[in-house]
Structures are given as structure tokens and as C-alpha cells.
Design a protein around this motif. Structure first.
Motif, PDB file in Angstrom:
ATOM      1  N   THR A 158       0.811  -1.307  -0.209  1.00  0.00           N
ATOM      2  CA  THR A 158       0.066  -0.047   0.074  1.00  0.00           C
ATOM      3  C   THR A 158       0.837   1.182   0.075  1.00  0.00           C
ATOM      4  OG1 THR A 158       0.045   0.332   2.692  1.00  0.00           O
ATOM      5  CG2 THR A 158      -1.959  -1.152   1.150  1.00  0.00           C
ATOM      6  N   LEU A 159       0.353   2.229  -0.718  1.00  0.00           N
ATOM      7  CA  LEU A 159       0.697   3.661  -0.454  1.00  0.00           C
ATOM      8  C   LEU A 159      -0.296   4.282   0.466  1.00  0.00           C
ATOM      9  CD1 LEU A 159       2.501   6.260  -1.694  1.00  0.00           C
ATOM     10  CD2 LEU A 159       0.460   6.249  -3.193  1.00  0.00           C
ATOM     11  N   ARG A 160       0.419   5.216   1.407  1.00  0.00           N
ATOM     12  CA  ARG A 160      -0.515   5.740   2.464  1.00  0.00           C
ATOM     13  C   ARG A 160      -0.065   7.209   2.485  1.00  0.00           C
ATOM     14  NH1 ARG A 160      -3.548   2.704   6.688  1.00  0.00           N
ATOM     15  NH2 ARG A 160      -3.389   0.442   6.120  1.00  0.00           N
ATOM     16  N   ILE A 161      -1.162   8.137   2.625  1.00  0.00           N
ATOM     17  CA  ILE A 161      -1.101   9.417   2.951  1.00  0.00           C
ATOM     18  C   ILE A 161      -1.588   9.911   3.992  1.00  0.00           C
ATOM     19  CG2 ILE A 161      -2.145  11.681   1.853  1.00  0.00           C
ATOM     20  CD1 ILE A 161      -2.350   8.545  -0.420  1.00  0.00           C
ATOM     21  N   TRP A 162      -0.493  10.637   4.870  1.00  0.00           N
ATOM     22  CA  TRP A 162      -0.811  10.796   6.224  1.00  0.00           C
ATOM     23  C   TRP A 162      -0.968  12.470   6.452  1.00  0.00           C
ATOM     24  CZ3 TRP A 162      -0.441   6.415   9.372  1.00  0.00           C
ATOM     25  CH2 TRP A 162      -0.017   5.514   8.613  1.00  0.00           C
ATOM     26  N   ASN A 163      -1.559  12.849   7.527  1.00  0.00           N
ATOM     27  CA  ASN A 163      -1.620  14.106   7.807  1.00  0.00           C
ATOM     28  C   ASN A 163      -0.468  14.253   8.722  1.00  0.00           C
ATOM     29  OD1 ASN A 163      -2.295  16.351   9.912  1.00  0.00           O
ATOM     30  ND2 ASN A 163      -4.154  16.531   8.772  1.00  0.00           N
ATOM     31  N   THR A 164       0.396  14.945   8.766  1.00  0.00           N
ATOM     32  CA  THR A 164       1.725  15.275   9.470  1.00  0.00           C
ATOM     33  C   THR A 164       1.230  16.036  10.868  1.00  0.00           C
ATOM     34  OG1 THR A 164       2.371  17.364   8.473  1.00  0.00           O
ATOM     35  CG2 THR A 164       3.199  15.262   7.724  1.00  0.00           C
ATOM     36  N   GLU A 165       0.109  16.590  11.112  1.00  0.00           N
ATOM     37  CA  GLU A 165      -0.154  17.200  12.138  1.00  0.00           C
ATOM     38  C   GLU A 165      -0.723  16.425  13.264  1.00  0.00           C
ATOM     39  OE1 GLU A 165      -0.066  20.250  14.795  1.00  0.00           O
ATOM     40  OE2 GLU A 165       0.650  20.432  12.613  1.00  0.00           O
ATOM     41  N   ASP A 166      -1.693  15.466  12.898  1.00  0.00           N
ATOM     42  CA  ASP A 166      -2.330  14.430  13.887  1.00  0.00           C
ATOM     43  C   ASP A 166      -1.910  13.226  13.593  1.00  0.00           C
ATOM     44  OD1 ASP A 166      -3.688  13.901  11.622  1.00  0.00           O
ATOM     45  OD2 ASP A 166      -5.568  15.180  12.736  1.00  0.00           O
ATOM     46  N   GLY A 167      -1.198  12.847  12.564  1.00  0.00           N
ATOM     47  CA  GLY A 167      -0.679  11.435  12.039  1.00  0.00           C
ATOM     48  C   GLY A 167      -2.057  10.695  11.729  1.00  0.00           C
ATOM     49  N   ARG A 168      -2.861  11.132  11.360  1.00  0.00           N
ATOM     50  CA  ARG A 168      -3.979  10.306  10.702  1.00  0.00           C
ATOM     51  C   ARG A 168      -3.644   9.934   9.239  1.00  0.00           C
ATOM     52  NH1 ARG A 168      -8.084  12.845   8.830  1.00  0.00           N
ATOM     53  NH2 ARG A 168      -7.158  14.958   9.056  1.00  0.00           N
ATOM     54  N   CYS A 169      -4.310   8.799   8.974  1.00  0.00           N
ATOM     55  CA  CYS A 169      -3.974   8.190   7.675  1.00  0.00           C
ATOM     56  C   CYS A 169      -5.283   8.778   6.516  1.00  0.00           C
ATOM     57  CB  CYS A 169      -3.948   6.774   7.483  1.00  0.00           C
ATOM     58  SG  CYS A 169      -3.812   5.958   5.806  1.00  0.00           S
ATOM     59  N   ILE A 170      -4.896   9.448   5.928  1.00  0.00           N
ATOM     60  CA  ILE A 170      -5.895  10.381   4.881  1.00  0.00           C
ATOM     61  C   ILE A 170      -6.327   9.234   3.899  1.00  0.00           C
ATOM     62  CG2 ILE A 170      -6.242  12.158   3.441  1.00  0.00           C
ATOM     63  CD1 ILE A 170      -4.185  13.657   4.939  1.00  0.00           C
ATOM     64  N   ARG A 171      -5.639   8.412   3.194  1.00  0.00           N
ATOM     65  CA  ARG A 171      -5.865   7.733   2.126  1.00  0.00           C
ATOM     66  C   ARG A 171      -4.842   6.502   2.056  1.00  0.00           C
ATOM     67  NH1 ARG A 171      -9.191   8.580  -2.258  1.00  0.00           N
ATOM     68  NH2 ARG A 171      -9.008  10.849  -1.667  1.00  0.00           N
ATOM     69  N   GLU A 172      -5.439   5.376   1.565  1.00  0.00           N
ATOM     70  CA  GLU A 172      -4.778   4.066   1.403  1.00  0.00           C
ATOM     71  C   GLU A 172      -4.776   3.716  -0.071  1.00  0.00           C
ATOM     72  OE1 GLU A 172      -5.009  -0.684   2.381  1.00  0.00           O
ATOM     73  OE2 GLU A 172      -5.401   0.936   4.044  1.00  0.00           O
ATOM     74  N   VAL A 173      -3.895   3.698  -0.818  1.00  0.00           N
ATOM     75  CA  VAL A 173      -3.806   3.233  -2.191  1.00  0.00           C
ATOM     76  C   VAL A 173      -2.989   1.771  -2.352  1.00  0.00           C
ATOM     77  CG1 VAL A 173      -3.412   3.815  -4.530  1.00  0.00           C
ATOM     78  CG2 VAL A 173      -3.908   5.521  -2.785  1.00  0.00           C
ATOM     79  N   ARG A 174      -3.954   0.921  -2.701  1.00  0.00           N
ATOM     80  CA  ARG A 174      -3.208  -0.549  -2.765  1.00  0.00           C
ATOM     81  C   ARG A 174      -2.783  -0.367  -4.254  1.00  0.00           C
ATOM     82  NH1 ARG A 174      -3.286  -4.028   0.539  1.00  0.00           N
ATOM     83  NH2 ARG A 174      -4.315  -3.720   2.520  1.00  0.00           N
ATOM     84  N   ASP A 175      -1.610  -1.354  -4.138  1.00  0.00           N
ATOM     85  CA  ASP A 175      -0.801  -1.582  -5.572  1.00  0.00           C
ATOM     86  C   ASP A 175      -1.779  -2.523  -6.482  1.00  0.00           C
ATOM     87  OD1 ASP A 175       1.787  -1.480  -7.165  1.00  0.00           O
ATOM     88  OD2 ASP A 175       1.177  -3.635  -7.010  1.00  0.00           O
ATOM     89  N   PRO A 176      -2.172  -2.051  -7.670  1.00  0.00           N
ATOM     90  CA  PRO A 176      -3.046  -2.702  -8.453  1.00  0.00           C
ATOM     91  C   PRO A 176      -2.343  -4.292  -8.767  1.00  0.00           C
ATOM     92  CG  PRO A 176      -2.094  -1.040  -9.688  1.00  0.00           C
ATOM     93  CD  PRO A 176      -1.442  -0.938  -8.326  1.00  0.00           C
ATOM     94  N   GLU A 177      -0.949  -4.246  -8.788  1.00  0.00           N
ATOM     95  CA  GLU A 177      -0.490  -5.997  -9.015  1.00  0.00           C
ATOM     96  C   GLU A 177      -0.365  -6.534  -7.628  1.00  0.00           C
ATOM     97  OE1 GLU A 177       2.433  -5.300 -12.741  1.00  0.00           O
ATOM     98  OE2 GLU A 177       2.975  -3.996 -11.052  1.00  0.00           O
ATOM     99  N   SER A 178      -0.924  -6.049  -6.788  1.00  0.00           N
ATOM    100  CA  SER A 178      -0.600  -6.635  -5.278  1.00  0.00           C
ATOM    101  C   SER A 178       0.837  -7.099  -4.988  1.00  0.00           C
ATOM    102  CB  SER A 178      -1.479  -8.081  -5.281  1.00  0.00           C
ATOM    103  OG  SER A 178      -2.812  -7.629  -5.352  1.00  0.00           O
ATOM    104  N   SER A 179       1.566  -5.921  -5.385  1.00  0.00           N
ATOM    105  CA  SER A 179       3.108  -6.093  -5.161  1.00  0.00           C
ATOM    106  C   SER A 179       3.636  -5.367  -4.113  1.00  0.00           C
ATOM    107  CB  SER A 179       3.890  -5.852  -6.464  1.00  0.00           C
ATOM    108  OG  SER A 179       5.387  -5.492  -6.284  1.00  0.00           O
ATOM    109  N   GLU A 180       4.516  -5.697  -3.417  1.00  0.00           N
ATOM    110  CA  GLU A 180       5.436  -4.740  -2.574  1.00  0.00           C
ATOM    111  C   GLU A 180       5.963  -3.454  -3.082  1.00  0.00           C
ATOM    112  OE1 GLU A 180       6.762  -7.381  -3.553  1.00  0.00           O
ATOM    113  OE2 GLU A 180       6.961  -9.154  -1.975  1.00  0.00           O
ATOM    114  N   LEU A 181       5.530  -2.408  -2.503  1.00  0.00           N
ATOM    115  CA  LEU A 181       5.925  -0.922  -2.775  1.00  0.00           C
ATOM    116  C   LEU A 181       7.342  -0.688  -2.027  1.00  0.00           C
ATOM    117  CD1 LEU A 181       2.722   0.632  -2.936  1.00  0.00           C
ATOM    118  CD2 LEU A 181       3.642  -0.486  -4.473  1.00  0.00           C
ATOM    119  N   LEU A 182       8.247  -0.359  -3.048  1.00  0.00           N
ATOM    120  CA  LEU A 182       9.633  -0.012  -2.423  1.00  0.00           C
ATOM    121  C   LEU A 182      10.107   1.390  -2.371  1.00  0.00           C
ATOM    122  CD1 LEU A 182      11.258  -3.124  -4.330  1.00  0.00           C
ATOM    123  CD2 LEU A 182      10.186  -3.064  -2.107  1.00  0.00           C
ATOM    124  N   CYS A 183       9.514   2.286  -3.009  1.00  0.00           N
ATOM    125  CA  CYS A 183      10.021   3.748  -3.017  1.00  0.00           C
ATOM    126  C   CYS A 183       8.968   4.460  -3.682  1.00  0.00           C
ATOM    127  CB  CYS A 183      11.249   3.880  -3.944  1.00  0.00           C
ATOM    128  SG  CYS A 183      11.260   3.010  -5.631  1.00  0.00           S
TER     129      CYS A 183
END
Length: 403
Positions: A158-183
């Protein structure tokens, strides 16, 4: 794959330096808990510089003025430990970055599946927030230009988008190939777009507002995508894989489309685990440049010779780097004081400063204190503080000594 990544980051057996033992002895007494100047001026750099020009603009002079007049010894006088963080103890910290144009806000990611945001001021330094939500080791992250968002990648796919003020995860994006995300990395001119590299050899441009892939914004490399870096204007993207290749891509600013341009095979079978691009290193070294860690027991410095990202080796520097994901950085402000400086981690547990313009005795400083291979390094915006992280989970903040 997680097991492979853990193995890559395994701590080598070695005889610990006495100063490293001293640093480890202080760990329990402390809290558990860039684009830099050029980031604000990327557009000015691109607008002022004629196509193909290699000479820095007035922006470079602004950096020189900010650097001030100091001696060579003062430039590299990092020695004292400002603070030590160990909230990720026993899990490697493969990546850390100061926030853009900020002296005291620092983030890091860990193989323990979390990220930390740390505040170095006001004293005492502290952990501001822990970002929790990934289901596997966190491999990379990036600050948005305004520092209000962090994106992160993980072996959980997954790619995750975070709010840096309170640490909330705003959005989670799954890799369409179900692969590990490395960078991952932000597009410098459009922080709505993030480029992600995965374990099935693919690059993908993602719109973080919608969580969807950008049409035409994908490509395939020869191996797992381990490292990414844009040039300052965001027109060229370089990507490195675990088969020893660096690819350049032309990025269409209007559509987000990627067009494969050039490929350089550094050495077959090595891992290109770090790429860092600069439009100029210093007033003495004015070519656009790429700094590369490739597991060859060398730090490689390339000259960018055209507008398609073609690379030509300029220099190499000896370090201990075989299998760990070691990273390095340019030091633009320091380089405008005197010399042209780059800094790298190393598997011997040290941080090395190199002056790229010195033909002999290029090492101008060596910091000791880590208890394992140093994986990443990062300067704050005025280069008064240097952060370094290692495979044991320790993060050390080094301060420049005032003469």
C-alpha cells in the motif's frame, strides 16, 4: 519479499568502535519517543535557465549568500551529538528526511511498520507523533512541499497518505498488482502526483487526491524499483532497480505521462538503492549531477550531459557498501561556502563527508557513533544539523560545532 528486505538490512557482525559503544550507552537516557532552499525556487531555476544550460542562475547566488563566509574546517565541523532517538530500536530505519525548509522537523520510517515525526526544538527533542497503519515494513516516504502531508510505501503493498499534524491516515492506495511497494517521490511541481516503484519492476504515477493511476504514467524496468529522483524542475525522473540499471524518463507536466529516455547499466546484478539529483553542486561544480549508491563499495557521482538525462561518470569515492540499502545526499549550502560536498552512509557504521573537487584526500570528515550500518543521512534547511539512521533503529542528530 519481507524476509528478503529484512535480510538486506541485517546487521553485519563487526568489532564495535569505542565511540559507537559510548553512543549506545547513552541510548536509554534520551527520549524514546530537501528540497531545502531550492524547493521554493525550482520554478525560477527552470524558467531562468536556457534549455541545455549547465550554469546556475541567480538562485545559486542566493544560496551562496545564505551560506555566508566560513572556512573549510568550519564547513565540515560536525562532531557533537545533538540528540539520539531510539523509538524504533531493533528495527532498521532505512529512510529519514528533514521537512522542507525546516530546521527542526524530522521524519523517519522503520521496518517495524511505523513512521515517526520528531521535533528537535523547543528542547528537549521529542517524538511528535507515530504514524501507524501499515501492515508491513515501511520502505520509503516523502514530505509534500508544504510539509502538511507525507506519503509512504510498504511491503504490505500500500501507498498511504498521512496528515503530519495529527498522524491520521488520509488515504490508502493498494498496488494494482498486489506487489510490495519499495519507493516513492513527489513530483516537484505538482505535489498532487506521486511516483511509486514496486517489486514487480513497475513505475506508476498516482494522483493522491483520487488514489487512481495516471493514464500513461507507468513503465517497466529490468528489476525491482528501489530508488527514484526528479531533477529540480520535475522534467526528468531517474529510477534505479536491483539489476544495476538507472533509467531516465521524461515527465509530461500537463498529463503526467512518462516517456522512457535513456538507460545506464552501472554493473549487472547490483542494486541501485539511492539516487539524488542536483542542478548544481557548487559554483566550482556547475554541471547537473546525480549521486548514486550501487553496492559497489563506491559512492558514484555522475554528470547529467543532456536534456534526456544521459549520465557520464565523473568521480567515485570509496565506502563500505555491498548489500545494505545505503543512501547519500548533496550539501548545496555547505558547498557554496568552500568546496563541493556530498555525504553518505556506510556499512562500517560511519558517516562520510567527501569534497568532490579534491583529487586526493577527498574525505574531509568521518562521524562515528552508530552501532550498525548507516543507511540514510539528511540535512536540515540551513545544514546546521545532520541526521543519520542505521540498521539497529538508532537515529543520531549531529550538530555543527561553532568556531
Amino acid at each position: 519479499m519481507a524476509a528478503v528486505w529484512q535480510q538486506v538490512l541485517a546487521v553485519d557482525d563487526f568489532e564495535e568502535d569505542p565511540r559507537a559503544q559510548g553512543a549506545r550507552g547513552h541510548r536509554r537516557s534520551v527520549s524514546r519517543g530537501s528540497y531545502q532552499l531550492q524547493a521554493q525556487m525550482n520554478r525560477a531555476v527552470y524558467d531562468e535557465r536556457p534549455p541545455g544550460s549547465l550554469v546556475p542562475t541567480s538562485v545559486a547566488e542566493a544560496s551562496r549568500a545564505m551560506a555566508g563566509d566560513t572556512t573549510l574546517s568550519e564547513n565540515y565541523a560536525f562532531a557533537g551529538m545533538h540528540h539520539i532517538f531510539d523509538q524504533h530500536v531493533d528495527s532498521a530505519v532505512p529512510r529519514l528526511q528533514f521537512a522542507n525548509d525546516d530546521k527542526h522537523l524530522l521524519a523517519c520510517c522503520s521496518l517495524d511498520a511505523t513512521l515517526s515525526i520528531m521535533m528537535l526544538s523547543p528542547p528537549p527533542a521529542s517524538v511528535k507523533v507515530i504514524l501507524k497503519g501499515h501492515g508491513g515494513p515501511v520502505t520509503d516516504f516523502a514530505w509534500s512541499l508544504s510539509n502538511d502531508i507525507i506519503v509512504s510505501t510498504s511491503l504490505d503493498g500500500t501507498l498511504r497518505i498521512w496528515n503530519t499534524e495529527d498522524g491520521r491516515c488520509i488515504r490508502e492506495v493498494r498496488d494494482p498488482e498486489s506487489s510490495e511497494l519499495l519507493c516513492c517521490t513527489f513530483q516537484p511541481m505538482n505535489n498532487n502526483l506521486t511516483v511509486v516503484g514496486n517489486g514487480k519492476n513497475h513505475l506508476q504515477v498516482v494522483n493522491i487526491s483520487t488514489g487512481k493511476k495516471v493514464k500513461g504514467g507507468s513503465s517497466k524496468l529490468t528489476g525491482r524499483v528501489l530508488s527514484l529522483s526528479f531533477d529540480a524542475p520535475g522534467r526528468i525522473l531517474w529510477a534505479g532497480d536491483d539489476k544495476g540499471s538507472i533509467f531516465s524518463f521524461l515527465f509530461d507536466m500537463a498529463t503526467g505521462k512518462l516517456t522512457k529516455a535513456k538507460r545506464l547499466v552501472v554493473t549487472e546484478g547490483t542494486s541501485i538503492c539511492s539516487i539524488s539529483a542536483r542542478s548544481w553542486i557548487s559554483r566550482e561544480a556547475r554541471d547537473p549531477s546525480l549521486l548514486v549508491n550501487a553496492g559497489l563499495n563506491k559512492l558514484l557521482l555522475y554528470r547529467v550531459v543532456d536534456n534526456e538525462g544521459t549520465l557520464q561518470l565523473k568521480r567515485s569515492f570509496p565506502i563500505q557498501h555491498g548489500s545494505q540499502p545505503v543512501r547519500s545526499i548533496f550539501c548545496p549550502l555547505m558547498s557554496f561556502r568552500q568546496g563541493a560536498c556530498v555525504v553518505t552512509g556506510s556499512e562500517d557504521g560511519c558517516v562520510y563527508f567527501f569534497d568532490v573537487e579534491r583529487n586526493t584526500k577527498a574525505i574531509v570528515n568521518k562521524l562515528q557513533g552508530h552501532g550498525g550500518p548507516v543507511l540514510d543521512v539528511s540535512f536540515n534547511c540551513d545544514e546546521s544539523l545532520l541526521a543519520s539512521s542505521d540498521s539497529t533503529g538508532m537515529v543520531i542528530i549531529w550538530r555543527r560545532e561553532q568556531k
